[in-house]
Design an enzyme around this catalytic site. Structure first.
Site, PDB file in Angstrom:
ATOM      1  N   HIS A  70       0.820  -1.213   0.000  1.00  0.00           N
ATOM      2  CA  HIS A  70       0.000   0.000   0.000  1.00  0.00           C
ATOM      3  C   HIS A  70       0.854   1.263   0.000  1.00  0.00           C
ATOM      4  CE1 HIS A  70       1.272  -0.832   4.021  1.00  0.00           C
ATOM      5  NE2 HIS A  70       0.850   0.323   4.448  1.00  0.00           N
ATOM      6  N   CYS A  71       2.187   1.102  -0.039  1.00  0.00           N
ATOM      7  CA  CYS A  71       3.045   2.294   0.050  1.00  0.00           C
ATOM      8  C   CYS A  71       3.809   2.549  -1.246  1.00  0.00           C
ATOM      9  CB  CYS A  71       4.077   2.125   1.156  1.00  0.00           C
ATOM     10  SG  CYS A  71       3.415   1.621   2.704  1.00  0.00           S
ATOM     11  N   ILE A  72       4.770   1.626  -1.513  1.00  0.00           N
ATOM     12  CA  ILE A  72       5.769   1.922  -2.545  1.00  0.00           C
ATOM     13  C   ILE A  72       5.173   2.166  -3.923  1.00  0.00           C
ATOM     14  CG2 ILE A  72       7.970   1.190  -3.528  1.00  0.00           C
ATOM     15  CD1 ILE A  72       7.972   1.733  -0.473  1.00  0.00           C
TER      16      ILE A  72
ATOM     17  N   VAL B 216       2.328   3.204  -4.666  1.00  0.00           N
ATOM     18  CA  VAL B 216       1.222   4.173  -4.607  1.00  0.00           C
ATOM     19  C   VAL B 216       1.729   5.590  -4.358  1.00  0.00           C
ATOM     20  CG1 VAL B 216      -0.769   4.865  -3.196  1.00  0.00           C
ATOM     21  CG2 VAL B 216      -0.457   2.451  -3.821  1.00  0.00           C
ATOM     22  N   ASP B 217       2.606   5.713  -3.380  1.00  0.00           N
ATOM     23  CA  ASP B 217       2.999   7.055  -2.916  1.00  0.00           C
ATOM     24  C   ASP B 217       3.568   7.962  -4.019  1.00  0.00           C
ATOM     25  OD1 ASP B 217       2.125   6.035  -0.579  1.00  0.00           O
ATOM     26  OD2 ASP B 217       4.065   5.923   0.410  1.00  0.00           O
TER      27      ASP B 217
END
Ligand code: SAJ
Length: 427
Positions: free
Chosen positions: A262-264, A266-267
């Protein structure tokens, strides 16, 4: 308002970030309540059960239990509100701030004057000023007087045995001095690590985006190397490990079948889109995203080439997919490359047999034995410990003809010795 442990903390969003945070605040003797829209999650938490597979939570949830609810009125009790809701992107990779907006609006509706509100969710620079502050202003709450707003980007690394909410250093930014000092004091009271005040809330938002974009571009770099070195017959993993012997100015990243979580993945889009609105095009971040997004397709192409070598068509062949989670030893499928790989394999008419020991619900075979028995070829898509230690003779015994090692975690030579075609990502 003063920060002290007798105060009440309300955590909005009880997932990978909010749940450990609520437990930690309880451990530090705050009065803690949790608020989440997911009734199932709330019921589990109120029975001291963790809704997610995470050792840190499972070990502590019984000892530092707190009550959770789906009723937003609980926010009325808060002296500190911590917003830890998802910040996904939509199918066009456009930032979706609906969860953050919903949480901020619920907070504004139920706010006790003088409350500290901290957004931990990852957002692009500008969201606190352009999205959050107007929500409180519209509720006649003046930032810096009726409410203090800060941003302290979450840094949870799911599955990490060492770094967790108790010891990961943090950065904090706010609109005003009072908000900054309250937020620094709060985080100093729950984190045994440095708390760095930033010069502005926008810079605090930028820190997290920079951290994760840094990781995404470095993974894209080695993914591009992998595709080039495959043609040059160079083992990219061996080269990266060689480069990593340099004790300074090199940070190893490794190629794989894709970048999930959910981070790399997406951010970077949050920065790409906000910068675009200000007239700047992040070409490099976009290209890195394109490279990483192409890896699942590349992985399936490797399978197709290998099946051609053994005169097996994709259509009608049983392909075993090992792992659905986006990374090793967790049960999280968000943005997982495995999902794309499964869909791609099916789109070619192959039969996808899926097994993930951490996510039985997403498996369509009972166990690994059944998958091996029924598969003619395998794609390892998640490097769970259960898969890394598989004996190559087991593959031989089940007459597996092709192995695509999407995480470069299997013993290439030992598999080839069994007369099985092995293809890694760049090795
Ligand atoms: N991946 C690669 N090659 C690598 C590293 C990762 O392909 O060299 C893939 C993984 O397989 C996974 C994805 O990238 O699919 C993300 O992996 P990750 O290790 O970055 O795992 P995350 O998503 O849990 O990232 C978290 C992040 N933490 C926060 O956003 C707060 C990230 O900032 C951390 O750097 C990362 O943990 C970490 O350090 O492990």
């Amino acid at each position: 308002m003063k920060i002290n442990q007798k105060q009440t903390v309300v955590v909005i969003g009880l997932g990978y970030v909010g749940l450990p945070l609520a437990i930690r605040c309880k451990e530090k003797e705050y009065e803690v309540f949790g608020f989440d829209q997911d009734k199932e999650k709330i019921d589990l938490i109120n029975k001291n059960k963790s809704p997610i597979e995470e050792k840190f939570i499972e070990e502590r949830i019984g000892k530092f239990s707190f009550s959770a609810t789906t009723d937003e009125k609980i926010i009325k009790k808060a002296d500190v509100v911590l917003i830890c809701v998802p910040t996904p992107v939509d199918k066009n990779f456009y930032p979706d701030l609906k969860p953050v907006i919903g949480a901020a609006e619920a907070t504004a509706r139920n706010l006790k004057k003088g409350t500290l509100v901290v957004l931990e969710s990852t957002v692009n620079p500008g969201v606190s000023e352009e999205v959050i502050e107007p929500i409180f202003r519209a509720a006649n709450l003046k930032v810096g007087k009726d409410v203090f707003i800060a941003h302290c980007p979450e840094r949870i690394n799911p599955g990490d045995p060492h770094w967790n909410v108790t010891n990961i250093p943090r950065v904090v930014g706010s609109f005003d001095k009072k908000g900054l000092s309250l937020a620094v004091k709060f985080y100093e009271s729950i984190v045994d690590g440095s708390i760095r005040p930033m010069k502005s809330i926008r810079e605090a938002e930028a820190v997290k985006i920079v951290e994760n974009s840094f990781r995404d571009i470095n993974i894209a770099f080695v993914n591009e190397l992998a595709r080039s070195f495959e043609k040059l017959e160079i083992d990219v993993k061996d080269v990266i490990l060689g480069a990593a012997t340099k004790p300074f100015a090199f940070m190893p990243h490794f190629p794989s079948c894709g970048v999930g979580g959910h981070c790399i993945p997406v951010d970077p889009y949050y920065l790409i889109e906000r910068a675009k609105a200000s007239g700047f095009d992040h070409k490099f971040l976009r290209i890195a995203r394109e490279i990483n997004n192409s890896m699942p397709t590349y992985t399936v192409e490797l399978l197709q080439d290998a099946l051609n070598d053994v005169k097996l068509p994709m259509n009608g062949t049983a392909i075993g997919i090992l792992g659905v989670s986006y990374k090793a030893n967790v049960d999280d499928v968000r943005e997982s490359p495995s999902i794309q790989i499964i869909n791609l394999v099916k789109s070619h008419g192959a039969k996808a047999l899926v097994f993930d020991p951490h996510i039985p619900k997403k498996s369509n075979v009972k166990n690994l034995e059944e998958l091996l028995k029924r598969s003619e070829a395998i794609i390892l898509a998640t490097d769970h410990n259960e898969f890394k230690s598989l004996d190559p003779q087991l593959f031989k015994k089940h007459k597996i003809k092709v192995i695509i090692d999407g995480k470069n975690c299997l013993d290439k030579e030992a598999i080839q010795k069994q007369g099985i075609i092995y293809k890694g990502i760049g090795r």
